[in-house]
Design a protein around this motif. Structure first.
Motif, PDB file in Angstrom:
ATOM      1  N   GLY A  78       0.790  -1.211   0.000  1.00 60.99           N
ATOM      2  CA  GLY A  78       0.000   0.000   0.000  1.00 60.99           C
ATOM      3  C   GLY A  78       0.830   1.271   0.000  1.00 60.99           C
ATOM      4  O   GLY A  78       2.071   1.235   0.025  1.00 60.99           O
ATOM      5  N   ARG A  79       0.133   2.372  -0.019  1.00 63.01           N
ATOM      6  CA  ARG A  79       0.771   3.686  -0.009  1.00 63.01           C
ATOM      7  C   ARG A  79       1.432   3.939   1.340  1.00 63.01           C
ATOM      8  O   ARG A  79       1.046   3.411   2.364  1.00 63.01           O
ATOM      9  CB  ARG A  79      -0.269   4.773  -0.283  1.00 63.01           C
ATOM     10  N   GLY A  80       2.452   4.818   1.314  1.00 63.93           N
ATOM     11  CA  GLY A  80       3.110   5.229   2.540  1.00 63.93           C
ATOM     12  C   GLY A  80       4.050   4.211   3.137  1.00 63.93           C
ATOM     13  O   GLY A  80       4.508   4.374   4.268  1.00 63.93           O
ATOM     14  N   SER A  81       4.396   3.187   2.378  1.00 61.88           N
ATOM     15  CA  SER A  81       5.257   2.127   2.914  1.00 61.88           C
ATOM     16  C   SER A  81       6.739   2.455   2.813  1.00 61.88           C
ATOM     17  O   SER A  81       7.565   1.800   3.453  1.00 61.88           O
ATOM     18  CB  SER A  81       4.985   0.823   2.162  1.00 61.88           C
ATOM     19  N   GLN A 135       6.154  -7.995   0.596  1.00 61.25           N
ATOM     20  CA  GLN A 135       5.017  -7.119   0.793  1.00 61.25           C
ATOM     21  C   GLN A 135       5.381  -6.102   1.866  1.00 61.25           C
ATOM     22  O   GLN A 135       5.881  -6.465   2.942  1.00 61.25           O
ATOM     23  CB  GLN A 135       3.778  -7.888   1.225  1.00 61.25           C
ATOM     24  N   VAL A 136       5.138  -4.834   1.562  1.00 58.77           N
ATOM     25  CA  VAL A 136       5.515  -3.749   2.472  1.00 58.77           C
ATOM     26  C   VAL A 136       4.346  -2.784   2.579  1.00 58.77           C
ATOM     27  O   VAL A 136       3.833  -2.304   1.564  1.00 58.77           O
ATOM     28  CB  VAL A 136       6.764  -2.998   1.959  1.00 58.77           C
ATOM     29  N   ASN A 137       3.943  -2.483   3.804  1.00 56.93           N
ATOM     30  CA  ASN A 137       2.843  -1.551   4.021  1.00 56.93           C
ATOM     31  C   ASN A 137       3.248  -0.446   4.995  1.00 56.93           C
ATOM     32  O   ASN A 137       4.371  -0.439   5.509  1.00 56.93           O
ATOM     33  CB  ASN A 137       1.607  -2.295   4.527  1.00 56.93           C
ATOM     34  N   ALA A 138       2.334   0.453   5.233  1.00 63.24           N
ATOM     35  CA  ALA A 138       2.631   1.609   6.072  1.00 63.24           C
ATOM     36  C   ALA A 138       3.112   1.205   7.459  1.00 63.24           C
ATOM     37  O   ALA A 138       3.955   1.879   8.060  1.00 63.24           O
ATOM     38  CB  ALA A 138       1.397   2.494   6.177  1.00 63.24           C
ATOM     39  N   THR A 139       2.591   0.099   7.984  1.00 65.06           N
ATOM     40  CA  THR A 139       2.990  -0.339   9.322  1.00 65.06           C
ATOM     41  C   THR A 139       4.449  -0.771   9.375  1.00 65.06           C
ATOM     42  O   THR A 139       5.014  -0.907  10.466  1.00 65.06           O
ATOM     43  CB  THR A 139       2.104  -1.516   9.773  1.00 65.06           C
ATOM     44  N   ASP A 140       5.072  -0.972   8.209  1.00 67.98           N
ATOM     45  CA  ASP A 140       6.490  -1.346   8.161  1.00 67.98           C
ATOM     46  C   ASP A 140       7.407  -0.142   8.041  1.00 67.98           C
ATOM     47  O   ASP A 140       8.635  -0.299   8.031  1.00 67.98           O
ATOM     48  CB  ASP A 140       6.742  -2.265   6.947  1.00 67.98           C
ATOM     49  N   ASN A 141       6.831   1.044   7.939  1.00 66.06           N
ATOM     50  CA  ASN A 141       7.614   2.258   7.710  1.00 66.06           C
ATOM     51  C   ASN A 141       7.802   3.033   9.007  1.00 66.06           C
ATOM     52  O   ASN A 141       6.865   3.661   9.499  1.00 66.06           O
ATOM     53  CB  ASN A 141       6.894   3.139   6.681  1.00 66.06           C
ATOM     54  N   PRO A 142       9.006   3.020   9.581  1.00 65.58           N
ATOM     55  CA  PRO A 142       9.236   3.751  10.836  1.00 65.58           C
ATOM     56  C   PRO A 142       9.080   5.261  10.682  1.00 65.58           C
ATOM     57  O   PRO A 142       8.924   5.967  11.683  1.00 65.58           O
ATOM     58  CB  PRO A 142      10.688   3.394  11.199  1.00 65.58           C
TER      59      PRO A 142
END
Length: 226
Positions: free
Chosen positions: A26-29, A173-180
């Protein structure tokens, strides 16, 4: 020369060599931000990077500005020469160019054989023809193909990286929750979509296929109607 910079833990497997590397979600990742950083590091190491989109009507459609922002962030602007069409590192000899695949033919694509890395941003728009042109073109020893995309349909050609990945592939798979470093402004937008439109939230922020979200809306309406 190499540059050291902070990488979110989710991306760490991509620091190992692999022929195919992919990030989807998703966005913001932070997917594009990560690949822009890897591009700067590659250029400083003397590697040539081909930055691709399916359609690129102008350089403004490319990831060039994002790479420039990373160069400035890393404090290595003095090592680069940036023109309207490319980014060069004279010290190492590395160069990044920006191309739209729809502008290439089987003959013209041969001019890109000397590149060490190819980064395909918004790869969900990639056509099968373009993938078939590009993949065998990037052929130098230890060359890599990078793909970043926000999923649209399970039938999109790039989805082969998820359905039937090559042996030498790292696909995450990378999502916003993975982005510090997920921006506060986006957090508010994401939370609003989660509360008001779960299907929009699933597609935009969790990287679900658009078709799955639409199918769920239709299914819920039919079940309620019955």
């Amino acid at each position: 020369m190499r540059v050291e910079y902070d990488v979110a833990p989710v991306f760490e497997p991509l620091l190992d060599p692999a022929r195919f590397k992919g990030t989807y979600g998703g966005r913001g990742s932070g997917k594009s931000w990560f690949w822009a950083g890897e591009t700067v590091d590659a250029l400083l190491s003397g590697l040539n990077v081909l930055c691709i989109r399916e359609v690129q009507n102008s350089i403004a459609d490319s990831v060039k500005r994002l790479i420039e922002a990373r160069i400035e962030e890393f404090g290595v602007s003095d090592y680069f020469t940036i023109t309207d069409k490319e980014i060069r590192c004279p010290m190492s000899g590395g160069v990044a160019i920006f191309r739209g695949m729809q502008n290439h033919t089987a003959a013209s694509i041969k001019s890109l054989e000397g590149f060490d890395r190819a980064w395909w941003e918004e790869a969900q728009t990639a056509s099968q023809r373009s993938l078939d042109l590009l993949i065998p073109t990037i052929r130098k020893p230890n060359s890599e193909l990078w793909f970043s995309w926000n999923p649209e349909s399970e039938n999109d050609p790039v989805e082969f990286l998820r359905k039937d990945p090559p042996d030498n592939a790292i696909v995450l798979q990378v999502n916003a929750t993975d982005n510090p470093w997920f921006p506060h402004e986006l957090a508010a937008d994401m939370e609003r979509d989660r509360k008001r439109d779960p299907d929009k939230y699933a597609h935009i922020w969790l990287g679900e296929y658009r078709g799955l979200s639409e199918a769920r809306v239709f299914r819920n309406w039919r079940e309620g109607d019955i």
